[in-house]
Every structure is written in C-alpha cells, then in structure tokens.
Design a protein around this motif. Structure first.
Motif, mmCIF file in Angstrom:
data_model
loop_
_atom_site.group_PDB
_atom_site.id
_atom_site.type_symbol
_atom_site.label_atom_id
_atom_site.label_comp_id
_atom_site.label_asym_id
_atom_site.label_seq_id
_atom_site.Cartn_x
_atom_site.Cartn_y
_atom_site.Cartn_z
ATOM 1 N N HIS A 87 -15.284 17.538 9.583
ATOM 2 C CA HIS A 87 -15.461 16.178 9.078
ATOM 3 C C HIS A 87 -15.656 15.178 10.218
ATOM 4 C CE1 HIS A 87 -10.844 16.443 8.569
ATOM 5 N NE2 HIS A 87 -11.201 16.610 9.781
ATOM 6 N N PHE A 88 -15.306 15.578 11.455
ATOM 7 C CA PHE A 88 -15.430 14.619 12.545
ATOM 8 C C PHE A 88 -16.875 14.317 12.915
ATOM 9 C CE2 PHE A 88 -12.269 12.342 14.794
ATOM 10 C CZ PHE A 88 -11.106 12.726 14.171
ATOM 11 N N GLY A 89 -17.706 15.341 12.848
ATOM 12 C CA GLY A 89 -19.105 15.136 13.182
ATOM 13 C C GLY A 89 -19.746 14.059 12.315
ATOM 14 N N HIS A 90 -19.396 14.100 11.033
ATOM 15 C CA HIS A 90 -19.969 13.116 10.109
ATOM 16 C C HIS A 90 -19.431 11.729 10.380
ATOM 17 C CE1 HIS A 90 -21.675 16.395 7.740
ATOM 18 N NE2 HIS A 90 -20.574 17.038 8.069
ATOM 19 N N PHE A 91 -18.169 11.694 10.795
ATOM 20 C CA PHE A 91 -17.543 10.417 11.105
ATOM 21 C C PHE A 91 -18.236 9.776 12.309
ATOM 22 C CE2 PHE A 91 -13.667 8.372 13.221
ATOM 23 C CZ PHE A 91 -13.793 7.211 12.495
ATOM 24 N N LEU A 92 -18.530 10.606 13.321
ATOM 25 C CA LEU A 92 -19.130 10.069 14.544
ATOM 26 C C LEU A 92 -20.487 9.440 14.268
ATOM 27 C CD1 LEU A 92 -18.053 12.738 17.140
ATOM 28 C CD2 LEU A 92 -17.113 10.462 16.720
ATOM 29 N N LEU A 103 -22.418 10.970 3.626
ATOM 30 C CA LEU A 103 -21.695 10.461 2.468
ATOM 31 C C LEU A 103 -21.428 11.587 1.481
ATOM 32 C CD1 LEU A 103 -20.694 7.829 1.103
ATOM 33 C CD2 LEU A 103 -22.867 7.788 -0.114
ATOM 34 N N VAL A 104 -22.468 12.380 1.212
ATOM 35 C CA VAL A 104 -22.326 13.471 0.253
ATOM 36 C C VAL A 104 -21.326 14.500 0.756
ATOM 37 C CG1 VAL A 104 -23.531 15.413 -0.794
ATOM 38 C CG2 VAL A 104 -24.582 13.154 -0.786
ATOM 39 N N TYR A 105 -21.347 14.745 2.070
ATOM 40 C CA TYR A 105 -20.371 15.679 2.631
ATOM 41 C C TYR A 105 -18.958 15.239 2.273
ATOM 42 C CZ TYR A 105 -17.267 17.845 6.031
ATOM 43 O OH TYR A 105 -16.234 18.517 6.609
ATOM 44 N N TYR A 106 -18.648 13.970 2.506
ATOM 45 C CA TYR A 106 -17.291 13.497 2.228
ATOM 46 C C TYR A 106 -16.969 13.550 0.748
ATOM 47 C CZ TYR A 106 -16.486 12.014 7.000
ATOM 48 O OH TYR A 106 -16.289 12.000 8.343
ATOM 49 N N LEU A 107 -17.932 13.148 -0.069
ATOM 50 C CA LEU A 107 -17.662 13.138 -1.507
ATOM 51 C C LEU A 107 -17.400 14.555 -2.010
ATOM 52 C CD1 LEU A 107 -20.150 10.420 -2.794
ATOM 53 C CD2 LEU A 107 -17.732 10.221 -2.207
ATOM 54 N N LEU A 108 -18.178 15.519 -1.492
ATOM 55 C CA LEU A 108 -17.957 16.910 -1.904
ATOM 56 C C LEU A 108 -16.597 17.404 -1.416
ATOM 57 C CD1 LEU A 108 -21.423 18.621 -1.364
ATOM 58 C CD2 LEU A 108 -20.252 18.140 -3.515
ATOM 59 N N PHE A 109 -16.294 17.084 -0.186
ATOM 60 C CA PHE A 109 -15.017 17.479 0.404
ATOM 61 C C PHE A 109 -13.858 16.964 -0.462
ATOM 62 C CE2 PHE A 109 -11.501 17.214 3.341
ATOM 63 C CZ PHE A 109 -11.716 18.211 4.280
ATOM 64 N N ILE A 110 -13.941 15.665 -0.801
ATOM 65 C CA ILE A 110 -12.871 15.048 -1.587
ATOM 66 C C ILE A 110 -12.796 15.664 -2.972
ATOM 67 C CG2 ILE A 110 -12.180 12.897 -2.705
ATOM 68 C CD1 ILE A 110 -13.417 11.465 -0.215
ATOM 69 N N ALA A 129 -20.755 0.208 8.887
ATOM 70 C CA ALA A 129 -20.833 1.666 8.907
ATOM 71 C C ALA A 129 -19.531 2.262 9.421
ATOM 72 C CB ALA A 129 -22.008 2.114 9.778
ATOM 73 N N ALA A 130 -18.954 1.615 10.443
ATOM 74 C CA ALA A 130 -17.706 2.134 10.995
ATOM 75 C C ALA A 130 -16.579 2.039 9.969
ATOM 76 C CB ALA A 130 -17.332 1.363 12.254
ATOM 77 N N VAL A 131 -16.512 0.905 9.266
ATOM 78 C CA VAL A 131 -15.463 0.730 8.255
ATOM 79 C C VAL A 131 -15.610 1.779 7.162
ATOM 80 C CG1 VAL A 131 -14.648 -0.801 6.427
ATOM 81 C CG2 VAL A 131 -15.137 -1.727 8.685
ATOM 82 N N LEU A 132 -16.841 1.927 6.676
ATOM 83 C CA LEU A 132 -17.072 2.909 5.617
ATOM 84 C C LEU A 132 -16.759 4.316 6.109
ATOM 85 C CD1 LEU A 132 -18.167 3.407 2.751
ATOM 86 C CD2 LEU A 132 -20.404 3.793 3.782
ATOM 87 N N GLY A 133 -17.194 4.611 7.329
ATOM 88 C CA GLY A 133 -16.959 5.949 7.868
ATOM 89 C C GLY A 133 -15.482 6.248 8.000
ATOM 90 N N LEU A 134 -14.717 5.288 8.508
ATOM 91 C CA LEU A 134 -13.283 5.509 8.657
ATOM 92 C C LEU A 134 -12.632 5.700 7.302
ATOM 93 C CD1 LEU A 134 -10.830 5.635 10.521
ATOM 94 C CD2 LEU A 134 -10.540 3.184 10.194
ATOM 95 N N PHE A 135 -13.027 4.866 6.344
ATOM 96 C CA PHE A 135 -12.436 4.974 5.021
ATOM 97 C C PHE A 135 -12.717 6.351 4.421
ATOM 98 C CE2 PHE A 135 -12.392 4.373 0.415
ATOM 99 C CZ PHE A 135 -11.103 3.895 0.267
ATOM 100 N N LEU A 136 -13.974 6.806 4.551
ATOM 101 C CA LEU A 136 -14.317 8.115 3.994
ATOM 102 C C LEU A 136 -13.561 9.229 4.711
ATOM 103 C CD1 LEU A 136 -18.145 7.760 3.429
ATOM 104 C CD2 LEU A 136 -16.389 8.003 1.684
ATOM 105 N N LEU A 137 -13.449 9.108 6.031
ATOM 106 C CA LEU A 137 -12.727 10.124 6.793
ATOM 107 C C LEU A 137 -11.274 10.214 6.319
ATOM 108 C CD1 LEU A 137 -12.878 12.009 9.413
ATOM 109 C CD2 LEU A 137 -11.647 10.142 10.506
ATOM 110 N N LEU A 138 -10.631 9.044 6.199
ATOM 111 C CA LEU A 138 -9.233 9.043 5.781
ATOM 112 C C LEU A 138 -9.097 9.515 4.341
ATOM 113 C CD1 LEU A 138 -7.903 5.766 7.426
ATOM 114 C CD2 LEU A 138 -8.032 8.076 8.334
ATOM 115 N N ALA A 139 -10.079 9.161 3.501
ATOM 116 C CA ALA A 139 -10.037 9.616 2.111
ATOM 117 C C ALA A 139 -10.139 11.139 2.060
ATOM 118 C CB ALA A 139 -11.168 8.978 1.311
ATOM 119 N N SER A 140 -10.921 11.713 2.978
ATOM 120 C CA SER A 140 -11.027 13.179 2.978
ATOM 121 C C SER A 140 -9.737 13.796 3.503
ATOM 122 C CB SER A 140 -12.223 13.628 3.819
ATOM 123 O OG SER A 140 -11.958 13.482 5.195
#
Lengths: 253, 253
Positions: free
Chosen positions: A211-216, A228-235, A149-160
């Motif tokens: 975006h930080f709240g979702h990352f946490l 997940l949807v938040y990040y995908l929409l953001f991107i 979850a942490a790996v995925l979260g970091l990746f999504l955060l950085l992708a955003s």
C-alpha cells in the motif's frame, strides 16, 4: 443505515471518553508539528536560497508538506494497531459483543458501524494535521492540487490500515494479539515495497501489492484512479472478511 | 398455560465437534409465563439460550419467536428478544444513561423514544441514583441490574436471563427475583439457574436439562419436591453420584 450510524457515533464517542483518542491526537500533533517545524526551518535556511533563482523550482508544498504526510503515514503504521485492536477483540474479551449480536442489527452493520467510527477519528486526525500546511497560507501560496492529493492519499492509506486491523481484530479475543498481528501485516506490506525496490530482486508486483507505493504517488501529487481502486479494493476485501468471520462465529460457536 | 406461544423451539440440536451440547430439545414459552431452565453445569442451558437469542446457529431444529422464524428473519425476530448473558454485556467506560440510550437506539428507537425507554427501564431496575455514573465503577449488583435494564428496555415479548442472580448479595437477589416476577406478568421469561430455591421462588414451570437432553418438563404446582426430582433425574444414569447422594441425604443447595 441508521444502525450503522448509531454504532459509529457511539464508537467515536467512546474513543473520546477514554484517554485513547486524546493521547493519540496530542502525540501525533506534537511529533508532526516538530517535524513540520524542522522541515520548515531547513527549507527557509538552506533550500530557499539555493532554489530562489531556479525556474520551476520545487516549492514548499513539495519539500515540506509531502514529507510531513509521509511521516504521518509512517507514525500511524505503529499507532493504528492500537486503535483497531479494541474494535472487536476487546468486545470479545469483555463479552460485550453479545449486545450487538443480540440486537436487531446485521453483522455487516456492526462491522461497518465500527469501521465508520474509526474513520471519523482518522478524519479528525488528518484534519488537524492539515492545519499545519494551511498555516503557511499566512505567508505564501500553496500548491492546492498537491496538498489535496496528499490529504486524500493519507486518508486512504490510514483507512486501509484500519480495515486490515479491523479484520485481524475480529479473529481473536486478545486485543494484544490483534495489535501485534496488525502491526506485523502493515510492516510486511511496507517490506514488500522495500524489497520490490531493492537492487537485484526488484519486482513491479511487490511494489503494486504494497500500500505504500500507492501512497507515494499520491504524495507526488499524482491522482491515479488505479491507486484509488487499489485502496478501495483493499478496504472492501478486509471488511468483507471481517463480516464473514463474525458471521461464522454464530455458526461455529 | 396461556394459549399465545412466544417461543416455539422444536428439536434443537447443537454439536461442538463430536461433543453434543444440546440434543433434540423442545421448548415452549407462553405469555405471562416464567420458565426455569434447570440443570447441572454443562447441561446445555447456556447453549440453548444462545441459540434462542440468535447468537449461535442450531445444528438442526427450528425456532419461532413470536411467530417469526429466528433463522429466516433474524433481525425481525430479534426485536422481540431481550437477553442477559451470564456476564452482563456492559461497556465499562460509558455512564448508565449513555449505555441504556445506546441500547435503545440499537433497537431502532428514535432519539426521544430511546430516552423515554431508558428512563422507564432505569425506574424498573432502580437505577436512578447511579444513572450518571460510569458502569465500570458500579458494584456487581448494579452492573447486573444495568444488564437487566438493557434486556427489558425495548419491551420485548421474550426476556431471556442467564443466571441473573449469580454474585449478588441476598438483598439484591430478593429484589431481582421480585423484578422477574413482576416482568413475568406481561412478558414471557426464560431463566436459567442451578439454584433450586430460585426456581421455586419465581418460576411457573420448570424444564430440567441434563447432558443436553430434557429430562423433566412440568408446572411447578404439580411438583412435590423439586429437589428429589432433580437428583433423581440428573443423577439417575450416573451411579457414582447416586451412591454419594444416598450416603448423604441432607444435601443443601
């Protein structure tokens, strides 16, 4: 599809043919390794004796690994603008964007290609970071779900981060302005989170928008589709804006 | 002139705000023809070329490249265009080989075809001796030649060169002119310049623009003195210049 891959590969290669990618990876790895070691020694000396008897005690994944990924996210907040500024603003400044706009590729292929190239670099960075917690496998067992979850979260955060930076880079021909505005936007989103949590003016909406709240919540090991949807929409939103902006260049001149 | 028409542009107009950069220009180009686009600075040469290469949407008018409508099917039409802008769109951090192969790949050539195409273009533009060097370390003349190589490597029907000999030394100018003549035998070439002898040296036909309008369009063979025509047409509606030209008839260009 093919053109996207051609652009992405060249973009990725160009980052490694300059010192940019190397210095970024080296610096990130150095600082994060330091933080990782600090956390690890603190855990061994102070935390472990205290929690050894507890049932359901927080493990090493909770205490060391989560904070490592949080630090990585914070550091990249400052680094990402430097990576994204060159994507389009630098091409504008050097007048090389014409090469892409004259070639038989569409604007969306250009934007997606550039984005994908940067995502590859981000993936390499996250992978190298993940080697650190994996090294703990030598002596202990890890909470795989939490780590994933942490790996995925970091990746999504950085992708955003990257998507926002790419859009801001499409607005200007001065890389430095692209970098400053990207940094400003990313910090602003973090401030939203802080102000959303502050006493007195706490706001669910602000926390949701940041975006930080979702990352946490990813770092807590919670995999929520809403995040997940938040990040995908953001991107998707910022990529679409970048495409529109480049398309508009042709019309406005 | 050859019957086969490679470029067919009708009534092109383009405004930037209230300023009219190009007004109702018609432009034809046949195979095996070198067309010189001539005019003082700000006459609309570059704007016209940007529109012909799909980098700028015309305010009105239509463009057909090799029979394909550039505005309706930009990606298909762009396959037939090679473009060298005023400043060659080269990546300074790539080697000549890498860059040319990348360009070939952008034109959706397969990997092997791309290598062959890049080799051929290198040979035509005499780039073999510098093929492994970084473009940023090459002299202006070589960079210009890399730019030309990039424009011809996918063997486009139409090659559009915006001031290809600016900033080159006399020997390089002669080489590039010879190359343009050679390319002009099988492709259609549009060349913009404000150097009159250059037009006389390489072009079959000349189209003179002034303040966004075509003021002259004829084969060079039918022209007695290009210089006289140029000054007569370009300055006819600018009395101040006519006086100064009359007072100083030996203007060397």
């Amino acid at each position: 599809m093919n053109a996207i891959m051609v652009i992405a590969r060249t973009e990725f290669r160009r980052m490694f043919s300059s010192p940019l990618a190397w210095s970024l990876l080296a610096m990130m790895q150095f600082i994060l390794a330091w933080i990782f070691l600090l956390g690890l020694s603190e855990y061994l000396e102070r935390v472990q004796p205290q929690v050894a008897m507890m049932e359901n005690a927080p493990g090493i994944t909770d205490l060391v690994v989560s904070s490592l990924y949080l630090w990585a996210g914070l550091l990249m907040l400052a680094m990402m603008p430097l990576l994204t500024m060159r994507l389009l603003a630098e091409e504008r400044m050097n007048r090389t964007l014409v090469l892409l706009t004259t070639a038989p590729v569409s604007v969306s292929q250009i934007v997606l290609g550039k984005y994908l190239g940067l995502l590859l670099l981000i993936a390499v960075m996250v992978m190298m970071l993940t080697l650190m917690p994996l090294s703990l496998m030598l002596g202990t067992s890890l909470d795989w779900g939490k780590l994933a979850a942490a790996v995925l979260g970091l990746f999504l955060l950085l992708a955003s981060f990257a998507a926002a930076g790419l859009f801001l880079s499409s607005l200007t021909r001065q890389p430095i302005i692209a970098a400053i505005s990207t940094f400003g936007l990313l910090i602003f989103l973090m401030v939203l989170y802080i102000s959303g949590n502050s006493q007195g003016s706490a706001s669910e909406l602000f926390i949701y928008l940041s975006h930080f709240g979702h990352f946490l919540s990813f770092l807590d090991g919670v995999f929520d589709t809403a995040d997940l949807v938040y990040y995908l929409l953001f991107i998707a939103g910022f990529l679409l804006l970048a495409i529109r902006k480049l398309d508009n260049d042709r019309l406005e001149g | 002139m050859n019957s086969e028409s490679l470029i067919e542009a009708v009534a092109l107009s383009r405004f930037f705000g209230a300023h009219c950069a190009v007004e109702k220009i018609n432009l034809q180009l046949g195979r095996g023809e070198v067309l010189g686009l001539l005019g003082p600075n700000g006459a609309g040469k570059s704007t016209t070329m940007q529109m012909l290469t799909g980098n700028l949407a015309p305010g009105s008018g239509e463009i057909k490249v090799n029979g394909i409508d550039l505005l309706d099917e930009p990606r298909k039409a762009k396959c037939h265009i090679g473009y060298l802008p005023e400043q060659p769109p080269v990546y300074r951090d790539m080697s000549v080989n890498e860059y040319l192969r990348y360009c070939a790949r952008l034109h959706s050539l397969e990997w092997r075809e791309a290598i062959t195409a890049a080799d051929e273009a290198k040979e035509r533009c005499n780039l073999q001796e510098v093929q492994h060097r970084l473009i940023g370390n090459l002299s202006k003349g070589f960079q210009q030649r890399v730019g030309i190589a990039q424009a011809i490597l996918h063997k486009p029907a139409v090659i559009i060169l915006d001031e290809p000999t600016v900033g080159l030394d006399p020997i390089q100018i002669r080489e590039i002119r010879a190359l343009i003549r050679e390319l002009g035998e099988e492709h259609g070439i549009i060349l913009s310049t404000h150097i009159l002898p250059e037009v006389q040296a390489v072009c079959d036909r000349v189209q003179i623009l002034n303040r966004g309008r075509t003021v002259f369009n004829d084969k060079l063979g039918a022209v007695e003195s290009l210089e006289n025509i140029f000054f007569e047409l370009v300055y006819q509606d600018d009395p101040a210049v006519v006086v100064s030209v009359a007072a100083e008839p030996e203007v060397s260009v």
